[in-house]
Design a protein around this motif. Sequence first.
Motif, PDB file in Angstrom:
ATOM      1  N   VAL A 193      -2.276  -5.081 -12.023  1.00 57.66           N
ATOM      2  CA  VAL A 193      -2.405  -3.979 -11.062  1.00 57.66           C
ATOM      3  C   VAL A 193      -3.030  -4.576  -9.801  1.00 57.66           C
ATOM      4  CG1 VAL A 193      -3.514  -1.773 -10.532  1.00 57.66           C
ATOM      5  CG2 VAL A 193      -2.670  -2.231 -12.852  1.00 57.66           C
ATOM      6  N   GLY A 194      -2.267  -4.613  -8.730  1.00 57.22           N
ATOM      7  CA  GLY A 194      -2.782  -5.185  -7.486  1.00 57.22           C
ATOM      8  C   GLY A 194      -3.812  -4.266  -6.852  1.00 57.22           C
ATOM      9  N   SER A 195      -4.989  -4.804  -6.584  1.00 51.90           N
ATOM     10  CA  SER A 195      -6.065  -3.974  -6.019  1.00 51.90           C
ATOM     11  C   SER A 195      -6.314  -4.266  -4.547  1.00 51.90           C
ATOM     12  CB  SER A 195      -7.359  -4.205  -6.799  1.00 51.90           C
ATOM     13  OG  SER A 195      -7.827  -5.534  -6.627  1.00 51.90           O
ATOM     14  N   ASP A 217       1.799 -11.571 -12.015  1.00 47.78           N
ATOM     15  CA  ASP A 217       2.974 -10.698 -12.033  1.00 47.78           C
ATOM     16  C   ASP A 217       2.487  -9.274 -11.767  1.00 47.78           C
ATOM     17  OD1 ASP A 217       5.344  -9.384 -12.461  1.00 47.78           O
ATOM     18  OD2 ASP A 217       5.261  -9.557 -14.654  1.00 47.78           O
ATOM     19  N   VAL A 218       2.589  -8.847 -10.507  1.00 46.75           N
ATOM     20  CA  VAL A 218       2.050  -7.545 -10.113  1.00 46.75           C
ATOM     21  C   VAL A 218       3.049  -6.449 -10.466  1.00 46.75           C
ATOM     22  CG1 VAL A 218       1.175  -6.145  -8.207  1.00 46.75           C
ATOM     23  CG2 VAL A 218       0.718  -8.615  -8.271  1.00 46.75           C
ATOM     24  N   ALA A 219       2.677  -5.608 -11.427  1.00 49.74           N
ATOM     25  CA  ALA A 219       3.537  -4.511 -11.870  1.00 49.74           C
ATOM     26  C   ALA A 219       3.301  -3.250 -11.054  1.00 49.74           C
ATOM     27  CB  ALA A 219       3.294  -4.221 -13.353  1.00 49.74           C
ATOM     28  N   VAL A 220       2.058  -3.076 -10.582  1.00 53.23           N
ATOM     29  CA  VAL A 220       1.691  -1.886  -9.806  1.00 53.23           C
ATOM     30  C   VAL A 220       0.921  -2.324  -8.568  1.00 53.23           C
ATOM     31  CG1 VAL A 220       0.463   0.324  -9.805  1.00 53.23           C
ATOM     32  CG2 VAL A 220       1.503  -0.509 -11.925  1.00 53.23           C
ATOM     33  N   GLU A 221       1.416  -1.931  -7.402  1.00 52.75           N
ATOM     34  CA  GLU A 221       0.680  -2.175  -6.158  1.00 52.75           C
ATOM     35  C   GLU A 221      -0.219  -0.980  -5.876  1.00 52.75           C
ATOM     36  OE1 GLU A 221       0.427  -4.715  -4.329  1.00 52.75           O
ATOM     37  OE2 GLU A 221       2.187  -5.993  -4.618  1.00 52.75           O
ATOM     38  N   CYS A 222      -1.485  -1.252  -5.574  1.00 57.90           N
ATOM     39  CA  CYS A 222      -2.422  -0.139  -5.413  1.00 57.90           C
ATOM     40  C   CYS A 222      -3.204  -0.198  -4.101  1.00 57.90           C
ATOM     41  CB  CYS A 222      -3.390  -0.115  -6.595  1.00 57.90           C
ATOM     42  SG  CYS A 222      -4.595   1.209  -6.478  1.00 57.90           S
TER      43      CYS A 222
END
Length: 291
Positions: A193-195, A217-222
């Motif tokens: 999860v990209g923070s 491996d970024v699955a969710v950009e946040c």
Amino acid sequence: MLDVKRMQVLRAVVASGSVTGAAANLGYTPSAVSQQIAVLEKEAGIALLERFGRGVRPTAAGLLLTEHAAAIGSRLAEAETALADLRAGRTGRISVRYFATAGADLVAPALARFRTEHPGVRVDLRIAEGAPDAEADLTLVVRPRGGPDAYGEGFRLVHLVDDPYRAVLPKGHPLAGRRAAVDLAALAAEPWVGSERPGPCLDAVLDACAAAGFSPDVAVECEEYATAQGFVAAGLGVSLIPLMGLGSRHPGVVVRRVRGPEPVRAIHAAVRESSLALPAVRGLLTALREV
């Protein structure tokens, strides 16, 4: 254009009632005082003094300029006092810009300490992300550790603190049950999860991952720490979040130290060169370092 210094000479002549008396009070010769009055009368285009008995008295124009000279003298004295207070750090105003996650742990306690030592100084405090505000005296920024002190034209970088990243894991994650620090390489195969948004904070994370031999491996950009914790708690991935960004922890996550290497974002103050001469700015820098 009327000369302010000559107006003060006129004021001294009117106050003493004679050129000789004014000269004695000012430490000038009577001839020098007379010359100053003559030049002032030429600037004014009208007579300012007239003989009266053994001395002189002001004409209507002379009385008018004397009153203005008194007001100017008073304002100059006030300006000198205000300038002395500013030089001493007793009064003034400084402008500070900071990014949100530095607010609670760094800026707030530093400002509280600063105000006890500089109660007369007003601090204009606003959130700003990215490059230093050209109008601000001090801007908090994230820069690589060990970089140059200069930061663009007219700014100097002052290192304040290193803010380490922590691994944020779902409660049921196999590594969550361990108390030891998590090897960064152990997270290589995980969805992330990209923070962080693109910039120096994200660079610190990516550089550490590269040093550990992988690219996340970024699955969710946040790009927002509290929301990133929510995604992690939901089991959508793991994340790295700086310690200052973990003020409010989600109940569904576990936080662990990271090693091999430990990602760190270096927080600096970008200070305008001209503002470093102000005691209030130096005082705030001291408070930030101590906190």
